[in-house]
Design a protein around this motif. Structure first.
Motif, mmCIF file in Angstrom:
data_model
loop_
_atom_site.group_PDB
_atom_site.id
_atom_site.type_symbol
_atom_site.label_atom_id
_atom_site.label_comp_id
_atom_site.label_asym_id
_atom_site.label_seq_id
_atom_site.Cartn_x
_atom_site.Cartn_y
_atom_site.Cartn_z
ATOM 1 N N ARG A 34 -25.997 -1.090 2.597
ATOM 2 C CA ARG A 34 -26.787 -0.002 1.580
ATOM 3 C C ARG A 34 -26.263 -0.411 -0.321
ATOM 4 O O ARG A 34 -26.534 0.164 -1.049
ATOM 5 N N LYS A 58 -26.203 -2.890 -3.124
ATOM 6 C CA LYS A 58 -27.237 -2.911 -3.342
ATOM 7 C C LYS A 58 -27.147 -4.799 -4.152
ATOM 8 O O LYS A 58 -27.296 -5.985 -3.774
ATOM 9 N N ASP A 96 -19.830 -1.235 -5.234
ATOM 10 C CA ASP A 96 -19.821 -0.309 -3.456
ATOM 11 C C ASP A 96 -18.664 0.395 -3.901
ATOM 12 O O ASP A 96 -19.099 1.898 -4.076
#
Length: 167
Positions: free
Chosen positions: A39, A41, A163
């Motif tokens: 998830r 990117k 993240d």
């Protein structure tokens, strides 16, 4: 010989280095947990970019024997050429660490890949029989490859930090 040395080093590390086992409860380990990093990117970008670059370098390594034997006209020179390129990689790793410290990591990585690509293209412009031009080009290939050894590992912590910041 270089492959044997690398294999012995990896085997020694695997046998001699031990970390305490991490026990993860079975109910917490799931496919969702394993897919969670995808998830992120920036992580996907680093993963895709380095995978494509490593595949290209694998093809380059596979083509090196042809170049040395048929273009440089040195049937026994493949280990010498590969060892020379790896020596250049080792020599230029500190340079790329310095560049990454001064520039944006992504730009430094792109510069290193560009250097490698241009040097690979220049190999086909060298005269048959090799000579000094081929060895100079091989040294520049090693210089560019050194960036590929340093930059991806410098980019991964940034992707992980992104993240953590966005979650």
């Amino acid at each position: 010989a270089l492959g044997v040395l690398a294999t012995v080093g990896m085997l020694a590390a695997g046998v001699l280095l031990r970390e305490p086992p991490v026990v993860v409860p079975r109910e917490k380990m799931s496919l969702k947990t394993l897919l969670l990093p995808l998830r992120n990117k920036p992580f996907r970008s680093v993963l895709a970019g380095t995978s494509v670059a490593r595949l290209a370098f694998t093809f380059m390594t596979a083509g090196m024997p042809y170049f040395v034997v048929h273009w440089m006209k040195d049937p026994g020179g493949v280990p010498k050429a590969m060892g020379f390129v790896m020596a250049m990689v080792g020599l230029f790793i500190p340079f790329w660490r310095w560049v990454i410290g001064r520039w944006d990591k992504g730009r430094a990585y792109a510069a290193g890949l560009s250097v490698t690509g241009l040097a690979m293209a220049s190999l086909w412009l060298t005269p048959r029989g090799g000579g000094a031009a081929a060895w100079i080009s091989l040294s520049v290939v090693g210089m560019g490859l050194a960036a590929h050894w340093v930059a991806p590992t410098a980019l991964l912590p940034d992707a992980i930090d992104w993240d953590e910041h966005h979650s």
